[in-house]
Design a protein around this motif. Structure first.
Motif, PDB file in Angstrom:
ATOM      1  N   ASP A 131       6.350   3.532   3.196  1.00  0.00           N
ATOM      2  CA  ASP A 131       5.500   2.341   3.309  1.00  0.00           C
ATOM      3  C   ASP A 131       4.547   2.284   2.122  1.00  0.00           C
ATOM      4  N   PRO A 132       4.995   1.698   0.993  1.00  0.00           N
ATOM      5  CA  PRO A 132       4.199   1.694  -0.235  1.00  0.00           C
ATOM      6  C   PRO A 132       3.241   0.513  -0.358  1.00  0.00           C
ATOM      7  N   ARG A 133       2.839  -0.078   0.753  1.00  0.00           N
ATOM      8  CA  ARG A 133       1.905  -1.204   0.678  1.00  0.00           C
ATOM      9  C   ARG A 133       0.518  -0.731   0.232  1.00  0.00           C
ATOM     10  N   PRO A 134      -0.197  -1.542  -0.532  1.00  0.00           N
ATOM     11  CA  PRO A 134      -1.582  -1.213  -0.857  1.00  0.00           C
ATOM     12  C   PRO A 134      -2.477  -1.378   0.370  1.00  0.00           C
ATOM     13  N   ASN A 135      -3.642  -0.749   0.289  1.00  0.00           N
ATOM     14  CA  ASN A 135      -4.620  -0.831   1.373  1.00  0.00           C
ATOM     15  C   ASN A 135      -4.026  -0.358   2.706  1.00  0.00           C
ATOM     16  N   THR A 136      -3.238   0.687   2.599  1.00  0.00           N
ATOM     17  CA  THR A 136      -2.595   1.307   3.756  1.00  0.00           C
ATOM     18  C   THR A 136      -2.796   2.816   3.662  1.00  0.00           C
ATOM     19  N   ALA A 137      -2.978   3.470   4.777  1.00  0.00           N
ATOM     20  CA  ALA A 137      -3.084   4.934   4.843  1.00  0.00           C
ATOM     21  C   ALA A 137      -4.188   5.468   3.930  1.00  0.00           C
ATOM     22  N   GLY A 138      -5.276   4.741   3.815  1.00  0.00           N
ATOM     23  CA  GLY A 138      -6.392   5.196   3.008  1.00  0.00           C
ATOM     24  C   GLY A 138      -6.297   4.855   1.533  1.00  0.00           C
ATOM     25  N   ARG A 139      -5.172   4.268   1.112  1.00  0.00           N
ATOM     26  CA  ARG A 139      -5.032   3.856  -0.282  1.00  0.00           C
ATOM     27  C   ARG A 139      -5.688   2.490  -0.493  1.00  0.00           C
ATOM     28  N   GLY A 140      -6.147   2.258  -1.724  1.00  0.00           N
ATOM     29  CA  GLY A 140      -6.699   0.957  -2.077  1.00  0.00           C
ATOM     30  C   GLY A 140      -5.653   0.090  -2.738  1.00  0.00           C
ATOM     31  N   ASP A 141      -6.095  -0.735  -3.679  1.00  0.00           N
ATOM     32  CA  ASP A 141      -5.169  -1.574  -4.428  1.00  0.00           C
ATOM     33  C   ASP A 141      -4.302  -0.716  -5.341  1.00  0.00           C
ATOM     34  N   CYS A 142      -3.097  -1.216  -5.631  1.00  0.00           N
ATOM     35  CA  CYS A 142      -2.151  -0.516  -6.504  1.00  0.00           C
ATOM     36  C   CYS A 142      -1.562  -1.513  -7.489  1.00  0.00           C
ATOM     37  N   PRO A 143      -1.057  -1.062  -8.636  1.00  0.00           N
ATOM     38  CA  PRO A 143      -0.466  -1.981  -9.612  1.00  0.00           C
ATOM     39  C   PRO A 143       0.631  -2.841  -8.991  1.00  0.00           C
ATOM     40  N   ASP A 144       0.516  -4.142  -9.214  1.00  0.00           N
ATOM     41  CA  ASP A 144       1.509  -5.103  -8.708  1.00  0.00           C
ATOM     42  C   ASP A 144       1.798  -4.906  -7.222  1.00  0.00           C
ATOM     43  N   ALA A 145       0.765  -4.541  -6.479  1.00  0.00           N
ATOM     44  CA  ALA A 145       0.826  -4.444  -5.013  1.00  0.00           C
ATOM     45  C   ALA A 145       1.905  -3.483  -4.520  1.00  0.00           C
TER      46      ALA A 145
END
Length: 422
Positions: free
Chosen positions: A274-288
């Motif tokens: 599940d590589p979505r941003p703003n998931t599992a404690g992660r914030g934004d990521c390049p190109d979502a």
């Protein structure tokens, strides 16, 4: 380097690796290799008829067949291909996409159906499709094209990621199960964060369909999912194989700077990617898309990276299907897989062969090799043996057991080898 020197080097490396693996076996077969085809253009997959004809794909050229006599007939060419009996201009090659998997119908003797997975421009945007074709009696022409799946995602443009060009994470292996007779189709996440867990987008999935593309009865994906989905939450599975005896499917999947995985598939199961941003404690990521986070191209210990962006996230998805093997937490471009079957394989009978395309990242070892996995009955653990190579190491793209009981191996360098146990 001369071919003889290459062979000696290969044998030494394989012997050392086998000793290091610690699972060498006195009852293992001795292997010999014969090059049956050479100077191909990225051979991607192979499929055999019961009579020994071998259909094979070249990613940027098309579909051909090698007859038992050794004669090769070029059947279906892609856009700009030449020398084929027919050219289909909507079929194209881009990055990892092109003409990928090939499968022969279980009832081929009667219906002469052959299936391929290919990128196509028939739709806007372009998609991957599964095509059903019919070969004529003398294996010189194909007809009756039927696009049985039309809407598998294809990455249409570049993004800010490693290997971020268009066509990336394309999946593409197709196999009929000898147990239920249905066609299994592996699809990639196309560097799109929402795709693997999406109920409606077919990327990051394993599909199970009949020969007309209809959902297989009994598919058990969660409510709201496309009824063709067998499992979901995958990254880029390029291998699927069926265990002799139980016919349970196993996926082979390459990882994101870490953790290539082999996983026993369970109907309706979530592979946990599940590589979505703003998931599992992660914030934004390049190109979502957080699939290479953190640090994208920067060096980082694989296990630490895996803790941040796991291939199988059991914290979010505690019921996710757990891998039997994660390549010792390394990513080396795992591609295809097949279970060896037959007494000729001695103690390797029943083990799964997985191939690697050989990716080294920030000093990690390059894996130009074939692994033998002795997978536990419950499918949750595995012991690895490195296969001693009777041919030079390379980017091994596909492994298939032929009807003659031998192993066939395709390399991106352009060869298809027959590996025979003795």
């Amino acid at each position: 380097m001369k071919k003889y020197e290459q062979f000696l080097s290969c044998a030494v490396v394989a012997s050392v690796s086998l000793a290091m693996a610690g699972t060498a076996n006195a009852a293992a077969p001795t292997l010999t290799a014969t090059t049956i085809l050479t100077q191909l253009d990225n051979p991607w997959d192979m499929a055999f008829t019961q009579d020994g004809a071998m259909f094979f794909t070249e990613k940027c050229r098309g579909l051909s067949v090698r007859l038992p006599s050794g004669v090769v007939n070029k059947l279906v060419g892609m856009k700009d291909s030449t020398g084929y009996a027919e050219t289909m201009p909507d079929l194209f090659c881009d990055g990892q996409a092109g003409m990928n998997g090939v499968a022969v119908d279980p009832d081929f003797a009667n219906n002469k159906f052959v299936y391929v997975y290919s990128a196509s421009s028939k739709s806007t945007p372009q998609t991957n499709r599964v095509l059903r074709l019919k070969v004529n009696a003398d294996f010189t022409q194909m007809s009756d094209r039927n696009d049985i799946v039309e809407n598998i995602p294809y990455k249409t443009g570049p993004s800010d990621h490693p290997f971020g060009a268009s066509g990336a994470h394309n999946g593409g292996r197709i196999r009929f199960s000898p147990g239920d007779g249905f066609l299994y189709v592996t699809t990639g996440d196309t560097h799109n964060g929402v795709v693997p867990q999406s109920p409606t987008k077919l990327g990051g999935k394993v599909l199970r369909i009949d020969r007309d593309g209809n959902p297989a009865p009994g598919n058990a994906a969660p409510p709201g999912f496309d009824s063709r989905v067998f499992t979901y939450g995958h990254r880029n599975p390029q291998g699927i194989a069926f265990r002799p005896g139980t016919n349970q499917p196993f996926a082979a999947e390459n990882g994101p700077w870490h953790s290539d995985e082999v996983t026993a598939l369970v109907n309706g199961g979530n592979a946990g990617w599940d590589p979505r941003p703003n998931t599992a404690g992660r914030g934004d990521c390049p190109d979502a898309y957080c699939g290479y986070s953190p640090n994208q191209m920067e060096a980082m210990e694989p296990k630490k990276r895996a803790a941040f962006m796991p291939m199988t996230d059991t914290k979010i998805y505690p019921k996710a299907m757990k891998p039997a093997w994660n390549n010792e937490s390394l990513s080396q471009g795992m591609s295809s897989g097949v279970f060896l079957s037959g007494k000729q394989w001695k103690d390797w009978n029943g083990r799964m062969v997985v191939s690697y395309m050989g990716i080294g990242i920030h000093g990690t070892p390059v894996g130009h090799r074939l692994d033998l996995l002795d997978i536990s009955k419950n499918g949750l653990t595995a012991k690895r043996t490195v296969m001693p190579l009777p041919m030079p190491p390379g980017r091994f793209r596909s492994v298939v057991q032929g009807v003659d009981g031998n192993l066939y191996v395709a390399s991106d360098q352009g060869e298809i080898y027959q590996v025979k146990p003795n």
